[in-house]
Design a protein around this motif. Sequence first.
Motif, short mmCIF file in Angstrom:
data_model
loop_
_atom_site.label_atom_id
_atom_site.label_comp_id
_atom_site.label_asym_id
_atom_site.label_seq_id
_atom_site.Cartn_x
_atom_site.Cartn_y
_atom_site.Cartn_z
N PHE A 132 -22.64 -31.64 -13.91
CA PHE A 132 -22.80 -30.89 -15.17
C PHE A 132 -23.84 -31.46 -16.24
O PHE A 132 -24.42 -30.74 -17.12
CB PHE A 132 -21.26 -31.22 -15.91
CG PHE A 132 -21.20 -30.70 -17.36
CD1 PHE A 132 -20.87 -29.47 -17.57
CD2 PHE A 132 -21.07 -31.43 -18.47
CE1 PHE A 132 -20.84 -28.76 -18.72
CE2 PHE A 132 -21.00 -30.81 -19.58
CZ PHE A 132 -20.61 -29.52 -19.95
N ASP A 133 -24.03 -32.44 -16.04
CA ASP A 133 -25.25 -33.44 -16.83
C ASP A 133 -26.41 -32.55 -16.45
O ASP A 133 -27.28 -32.43 -17.35
CB ASP A 133 -25.30 -35.06 -16.84
CG ASP A 133 -24.33 -35.68 -17.52
OD1 ASP A 133 -23.47 -35.18 -18.44
OD2 ASP A 133 -23.70 -36.66 -17.17
N GLU A 134 -26.63 -32.36 -15.15
CA GLU A 134 -27.92 -31.75 -14.81
C GLU A 134 -28.02 -30.37 -15.18
O GLU A 134 -28.99 -29.85 -15.83
CB GLU A 134 -28.02 -31.93 -13.27
CG GLU A 134 -28.31 -33.17 -12.60
CD GLU A 134 -28.08 -33.23 -11.04
OE1 GLU A 134 -28.22 -32.22 -10.56
OE2 GLU A 134 -27.84 -34.12 -10.59
N PHE A 135 -26.95 -29.61 -15.28
CA PHE A 135 -26.47 -28.31 -15.68
C PHE A 135 -27.05 -28.35 -17.39
O PHE A 135 -27.82 -27.40 -17.67
CB PHE A 135 -25.40 -27.79 -15.48
CG PHE A 135 -25.00 -26.34 -15.95
CD1 PHE A 135 -25.69 -25.16 -15.39
CD2 PHE A 135 -24.47 -26.27 -17.20
CE1 PHE A 135 -25.53 -23.93 -15.63
CE2 PHE A 135 -24.15 -24.92 -17.65
CZ PHE A 135 -24.73 -23.63 -17.16
N ILE A 136 -26.37 -29.14 -17.98
CA ILE A 136 -26.62 -29.13 -19.39
C ILE A 136 -28.23 -29.32 -19.56
O ILE A 136 -28.69 -28.60 -20.44
CB ILE A 136 -25.98 -30.10 -20.08
CG1 ILE A 136 -24.58 -29.85 -19.98
CG2 ILE A 136 -26.41 -30.35 -21.48
CD1 ILE A 136 -24.15 -28.57 -20.69
N SER A 137 -28.73 -30.14 -19.03
CA SER A 137 -30.30 -30.37 -19.14
C SER A 137 -30.99 -29.20 -18.90
O SER A 137 -31.99 -28.96 -19.51
CB SER A 137 -30.76 -31.66 -18.01
OG SER A 137 -32.11 -31.89 -18.43
N ASN A 138 -30.80 -28.72 -17.72
CA ASN A 138 -31.44 -27.13 -17.44
C ASN A 138 -31.23 -26.28 -18.24
O ASN A 138 -32.27 -25.35 -18.71
CB ASN A 138 -30.96 -26.76 -16.04
CG ASN A 138 -31.51 -27.92 -14.68
OD1 ASN A 138 -32.59 -28.58 -14.78
ND2 ASN A 138 -30.68 -27.62 -13.73
N GLN A 139 -30.14 -26.18 -18.85
CA GLN A 139 -29.69 -25.10 -19.79
C GLN A 139 -30.49 -25.47 -21.33
O GLN A 139 -31.19 -24.60 -21.73
CB GLN A 139 -28.42 -24.77 -20.26
CG GLN A 139 -27.55 -24.56 -18.85
CD GLN A 139 -28.01 -23.15 -18.58
OE1 GLN A 139 -27.97 -22.16 -19.29
NE2 GLN A 139 -28.50 -23.03 -17.52
N GLN A 140 -30.62 -26.59 -21.61
CA GLN A 140 -31.38 -26.92 -22.76
C GLN A 140 -32.87 -26.61 -22.62
O GLN A 140 -33.54 -26.21 -23.58
CB GLN A 140 -31.04 -28.46 -23.32
CG GLN A 140 -31.85 -29.00 -24.46
CD GLN A 140 -31.42 -30.09 -25.09
OE1 GLN A 140 -30.87 -31.08 -24.37
NE2 GLN A 140 -31.60 -30.49 -26.39
N ASP A 141 -33.62 -26.95 -21.44
CA ASP A 141 -34.75 -26.64 -21.13
C ASP A 141 -35.07 -25.24 -21.24
O ASP A 141 -36.36 -24.62 -21.77
CB ASP A 141 -35.22 -27.31 -19.63
CG ASP A 141 -35.28 -28.64 -19.82
OD1 ASP A 141 -35.23 -29.49 -20.92
OD2 ASP A 141 -35.28 -29.43 -18.35
N LEU A 142 -34.24 -24.43 -20.68
CA LEU A 142 -34.33 -22.99 -20.67
C LEU A 142 -34.27 -22.51 -22.15
O LEU A 142 -34.97 -21.47 -22.40
CB LEU A 142 -33.14 -22.17 -19.62
CG LEU A 142 -33.20 -20.84 -19.45
CD1 LEU A 142 -34.54 -20.50 -18.80
CD2 LEU A 142 -31.84 -20.47 -18.77
N VAL A 143 -33.46 -23.04 -22.97
CA VAL A 143 -33.33 -22.46 -24.53
C VAL A 143 -34.54 -22.77 -25.03
O VAL A 143 -35.06 -22.01 -25.89
CB VAL A 143 -32.04 -23.24 -25.04
CG1 VAL A 143 -32.15 -22.75 -26.51
CG2 VAL A 143 -30.81 -22.45 -24.49
N ARG A 144 -35.16 -24.06 -24.88
CA ARG A 144 -36.66 -24.40 -25.48
C ARG A 144 -37.39 -23.43 -25.07
O ARG A 144 -38.22 -23.13 -25.65
CB ARG A 144 -36.88 -25.89 -24.78
CG ARG A 144 -36.08 -26.94 -25.54
CD ARG A 144 -36.39 -28.31 -25.60
NE ARG A 144 -35.52 -29.22 -26.05
CZ ARG A 144 -35.29 -30.28 -25.49
NH1 ARG A 144 -35.44 -30.44 -24.15
NH2 ARG A 144 -34.31 -31.32 -26.00
N GLU A 145 -37.51 -23.07 -23.69
CA GLU A 145 -38.57 -21.99 -23.29
C GLU A 145 -38.42 -21.05 -23.93
O GLU A 145 -39.34 -20.31 -24.43
CB GLU A 145 -38.11 -22.04 -21.77
CG GLU A 145 -39.31 -20.96 -21.15
CD GLU A 145 -39.16 -21.03 -19.54
OE1 GLU A 145 -38.99 -19.58 -19.16
OE2 GLU A 145 -38.71 -21.83 -18.97
#
Length: 194
Positions: A132-145
């Motif tokens: 879940f922590d990895e997923f959240i990190s990926n989602q946050q990166d995607l939103v930043r992009e």
Amino acid sequence: MDIYKQLEDLTLSNQLSPEEIPNIDLYMDQVIQLFESKFSSSKRNDDEKVLTKTMINNYAKGKLLFPIKNKKYSKDHILLIAMIYQMKSVLSISDVGKSLKGINHQVSEDNLQLEGFYESYLRVMENNVELFDEFISNQQDLVREFNEKEVTESDYLQQVLLILSFTGMSNFYRRAAEKMVDNLIWEDENSDEA
């Protein structure tokens, strides 16, 4: 927007360990008190109840628990209630019952050491928190992009995008769990009908 700041109080790794359960049978009020003290940080608001007498009675009536003796709940009952607690927010009570039917039967026949199974569940959940922590990190990166491309320039839009993502993933997992329940086959199922 820092998503970790918003999600820091989720207490995802908060699970009831077998060591926290007394080795004596408990009355219903004691079981409720145990769950309330352990999972109160998981409540969305103060009015919400973690566990109630009605819930426990419904679990017993729905045969989600093997029979209770002398109005006291054993450690195995409490472990089952902890699993029900996790499952009931996603699955229907009927699906939870179907999932646990074989476990209840095996525990009452002394063919399953529930604590060992529960320990496996806890290890899976620890791994899920990391995923879940990895997923959240990926989602946050995607939103930043997306933000860099000026698609979602405001914090509000970024948050809604994340909410949509989370609910979408939640639906994927719920549907996968329901499909598994629909296809669940317990080896001794047919022996109950005889």
